[in-house]
Design a protein around this motif. Structure first.
Motif, PDB file in Angstrom:
ATOM      1  N   UNK A 273       0.892  -1.096   0.012  1.00  0.00           N
ATOM      2  CA  UNK A 273      -0.105   0.008  -0.304  1.00  0.00           C
ATOM      3  C   UNK A 273       0.848   1.274  -0.141  1.00  0.00           C
ATOM      4  N   UNK A 274       1.555   0.996   0.656  1.00  0.00           N
ATOM      5  CA  UNK A 274       2.951   2.522   0.606  1.00  0.00           C
ATOM      6  C   UNK A 274       3.851   2.829  -0.636  1.00  0.00           C
ATOM      7  N   UNK A 275       3.639   2.290  -1.747  1.00  0.00           N
ATOM      8  CA  UNK A 275       4.203   1.534  -2.970  1.00  0.00           C
ATOM      9  C   UNK A 275       2.947   2.170  -3.586  1.00  0.00           C
ATOM     10  N   UNK A 276       1.788   2.623  -3.923  1.00  0.00           N
ATOM     11  CA  UNK A 276       0.792   2.836  -4.413  1.00  0.00           C
ATOM     12  C   UNK A 276       1.279   3.890  -5.075  1.00  0.00           C
ATOM     13  N   UNK A 277       0.852   4.215  -7.039  1.00  0.00           N
ATOM     14  CA  UNK A 277       1.574   5.180  -7.166  1.00  0.00           C
ATOM     15  C   UNK A 277      -0.349   5.329  -7.997  1.00  0.00           C
ATOM     16  N   UNK A 278      -0.834   6.472  -8.406  1.00  0.00           N
ATOM     17  CA  UNK A 278      -2.091   6.769  -8.940  1.00  0.00           C
ATOM     18  C   UNK A 278      -3.040   5.906 -10.471  1.00  0.00           C
ATOM     19  N   UNK A 279      -2.175   5.220 -10.372  1.00  0.00           N
ATOM     20  CA  UNK A 279      -2.523   3.828 -11.411  1.00  0.00           C
ATOM     21  C   UNK A 279      -2.407   3.002 -11.234  1.00  0.00           C
ATOM     22  N   UNK A 280      -2.075   2.167 -10.143  1.00  0.00           N
ATOM     23  CA  UNK A 280      -1.864   0.893  -9.448  1.00  0.00           C
ATOM     24  C   UNK A 280      -3.288   0.764  -8.649  1.00  0.00           C
ATOM     25  N   UNK A 281      -3.230   2.186  -7.743  1.00  0.00           N
ATOM     26  CA  UNK A 281      -4.901   2.296  -7.160  1.00  0.00           C
ATOM     27  C   UNK A 281      -5.875   2.450  -7.219  1.00  0.00           C
ATOM     28  N   UNK A 282      -5.530   2.649  -8.608  1.00  0.00           N
ATOM     29  CA  UNK A 282      -6.936   2.705  -9.565  1.00  0.00           C
ATOM     30  C   UNK A 282      -7.520   1.543  -9.832  1.00  0.00           C
ATOM     31  N   UNK A 283      -5.642   0.215 -10.282  1.00  0.00           N
ATOM     32  CA  UNK A 283      -6.033  -1.123 -10.865  1.00  0.00           C
ATOM     33  C   UNK A 283      -6.769  -1.541  -9.587  1.00  0.00           C
ATOM     34  N   UNK A 297      -5.190  10.520   0.075  1.00  0.00           N
ATOM     35  CA  UNK A 297      -5.608   9.246   1.307  1.00  0.00           C
ATOM     36  C   UNK A 297      -5.486   8.142   1.535  1.00  0.00           C
ATOM     37  N   UNK A 298      -5.521   7.024   0.566  1.00  0.00           N
ATOM     38  CA  UNK A 298      -4.956   4.989   1.018  1.00  0.00           C
ATOM     39  C   UNK A 298      -3.262   5.489   1.635  1.00  0.00           C
ATOM     40  N   UNK A 299      -3.184   6.314   0.636  1.00  0.00           N
ATOM     41  CA  UNK A 299      -1.331   6.342   1.147  1.00  0.00           C
ATOM     42  C   UNK A 299      -0.692   6.705   2.398  1.00  0.00           C
ATOM     43  N   UNK A 300      -1.361   8.498   3.002  1.00  0.00           N
ATOM     44  CA  UNK A 300      -1.595   8.558   4.102  1.00  0.00           C
ATOM     45  C   UNK A 300      -2.511   7.690   5.304  1.00  0.00           C
ATOM     46  N   UNK A 301      -2.969   7.275   4.981  1.00  0.00           N
ATOM     47  CA  UNK A 301      -4.057   5.859   5.786  1.00  0.00           C
ATOM     48  C   UNK A 301      -2.917   4.694   6.021  1.00  0.00           C
ATOM     49  N   UNK A 302      -1.864   4.111   4.824  1.00  0.00           N
ATOM     50  CA  UNK A 302      -1.384   3.347   5.203  1.00  0.00           C
ATOM     51  C   UNK A 302      -0.225   3.773   6.061  1.00  0.00           C
ATOM     52  N   UNK A 303       0.631   4.849   5.274  1.00  0.00           N
ATOM     53  CA  UNK A 303       1.585   5.559   6.295  1.00  0.00           C
ATOM     54  C   UNK A 303       1.530   5.714   8.117  1.00  0.00           C
ATOM     55  N   UNK A 304       0.467   5.771   7.892  1.00  0.00           N
ATOM     56  CA  UNK A 304      -0.194   5.700   9.723  1.00  0.00           C
ATOM     57  C   UNK A 304       0.112   4.793  10.475  1.00  0.00           C
ATOM     58  N   UNK A 305      -0.555   3.740   9.727  1.00  0.00           N
ATOM     59  CA  UNK A 305      -0.852   2.224  10.191  1.00  0.00           C
ATOM     60  C   UNK A 305       1.067   1.940  10.443  1.00  0.00           C
ATOM     61  N   UNK A 306       1.789   2.170   9.527  1.00  0.00           N
ATOM     62  CA  UNK A 306       3.538   2.195   9.405  1.00  0.00           C
ATOM     63  C   UNK A 306       3.497   2.237  10.681  1.00  0.00           C
ATOM     64  N   UNK A 307       3.550   4.222  11.023  1.00  0.00           N
ATOM     65  CA  UNK A 307       3.845   4.745  11.962  1.00  0.00           C
ATOM     66  C   UNK A 307       3.295   3.301  13.591  1.00  0.00           C
ATOM     67  N   UNK A 308       2.679   3.442  13.565  1.00  0.00           N
ATOM     68  CA  UNK A 308       1.853   2.143  14.501  1.00  0.00           C
ATOM     69  C   UNK A 308       2.660   0.648  14.484  1.00  0.00           C
ATOM     70  N   UNK A 309       3.039  -0.167  12.865  1.00  0.00           N
ATOM     71  CA  UNK A 309       3.420  -1.196  13.500  1.00  0.00           C
ATOM     72  C   UNK A 309       4.932  -1.676  14.273  1.00  0.00           C
ATOM     73  N   UNK A 310       5.784  -0.993  14.375  1.00  0.00           N
ATOM     74  CA  UNK A 310       6.557  -0.558  15.496  1.00  0.00           C
ATOM     75  C   UNK A 310       7.701  -2.555  14.427  1.00  0.00           C
TER      76      UNK A 310
END
Length: 347
Positions: A273-283, A297-310
């Motif tokens: 999810x962190x590596x998504x670009x726009x085209x891949x996201x839409x696919x 918004x999806x990558x923002x959310x994934x970044x916050x989840x990554x920050x919580x992951x340890x």
């Protein structure tokens, strides 16, 4: 006949109410908006007058046919809470876009009803200014629980709602018991389960504190006070729904097949999810309700989840996002990188 046709089209629940059957809706909505509980959802404020009652939207309506389509999950919605390497997507968004599925079935029911009765009608899902939950309660489908969502004795918390407004007077077909009684009793499981304290009181939601709102509707940076509580949720939150005791009675066999979870959306990798670009996201999210929030918004959310992951192994992917062209993504990535470096040093 109407109930049989609705079942043929995939609806698990149906009820009928008069157009004026939920008279308290407009005032409750007004107070909720006045308190700012709608957050950034400006359309709620802009459409409040039309949203307050069916006749404010369409003066000719006489009856409301309220319908529910089940998406009861076979798996535990909370099962991934202890998996920091993956993101959690709300059950409702793991299959086909309910807007498309429900709207198609509503239109088919409407065509049949016009042929049978020769009436005028309009069909609505939740993209229209319609208060579908109070109407569903008035029609006997269930009741609005303390978490403000509809609860059904047969389908638990897992119903997509739609409505047909019609000029027909269906008084003789009104649900026998009238508006559904509230069966929450003294239970507060849904309120206690909320990670961010989004319920200031039973039957009242402050969207500004709700993880579903923050990860889906909110476009800017997510307030720091809620980030840790978000955990690995990247789209929506099922906690208040999943803990409802009435879900013990929800029959997963009644769920519409269109809402069976897609494999790639059940256990999505945070790294991917962190590596998504726009085209891949839409696919990846084609045909899903998730597509409407966009890659940012999806990558923002994934970044916050990554920050919580340890998990330090996610740090390289997070670091690459610090220079993202979307400033909201870049800010979330910087926050996550700091958290991951701190977790790594502590370990």
């Amino acid at each position: 006949m109407l109930e049989k046709k609705a079942a043929e089209l995939g609806f698990a629940a149906i009820g009928i109410a008069r157009a004026d059957a939920a008279p308290l809706t407009a005032e409750r909505l007004r107070r909720w908006i006045a308190d700012g509980c709608h957050g950034d959802m400006i359309w709620m404020e802009d459409t409040a007058e039309r949203r307050g009652s069916p006749r404010a939207l369409w003066p000719e309506v006489r009856s409301v046919i309220s319908l529910g389509m089940s998406y009861a999950p076979a798996a535990d919605p909370l099962a991934l809470a202890a998996r920091p390497d993956v993101g959690r997507i709300s059950v409702y968004a793991q299959g086909a876009d309910y807007h498309d599925v429900v709207k198609k079935a509503l239109k088919a029911l409407a065509r049949w009803l016009v042929e049978e009765a020769g009436c005028e009608l309009k069909v609505f899902v939740d993209t229209a200014p319609v208060m579908e939950k109070p109407l569903a309660e008035a029609a006997g489908l269930g009741w609005q629980g303390k978490h403000t969502n509809l609860v059904s004795r047969r389908d638990g918390s897992w119903l997509f709602l739609g409505a047909v407004y019609t000029t027909l007077d269906l008084g003789e077909e009104l649900t026998a018991d009238g508006p559904h009684r509230v069966h929450c009793g003294s239970c507060t499981a849904c309120l206690d389960a909320c990670p961010t304290g989004a319920f200031p009181a039973p039957f009242r939601l402050d969207a500004r504190r709700c993880i579903s709102y923050l990860t889906i509707e909110h476009k800017g940076p997510i307030p720091h006070e809620f980030r840790e509580a978000i955990g690995n949720r990247i789209y929506g939150c099922d906690d208040c729904l999943a803990v409802c005791p009435w879900n013990r009675f929800a029959d997963t066999a009644r769920a519409h097949r269109a809402f069976l979870p897609r494999a790639e959306l059940t256990v999505p990798s945070l790294k991917g999810l962190l590596e998504l670009d726009d085209a891949t996201f839409r696919q990846v999210f084609a045909g899903s309700p998730i597509k409407r929030i966009g890659r940012g918004r999806m990558v923002r959310n994934a970044a916050i989840a990554a920050g919580n992951s340890g998990r330090p192994d996610l740090l390289p992917a997070v670091e690459r996002l610090r220079d993202d062209e979307d400033p909201v993504v870049a800010e979330a990535a910087a926050w996550a990188a700091d958290r991951l470096r701190t977790a790594s040093a502590s370990a």
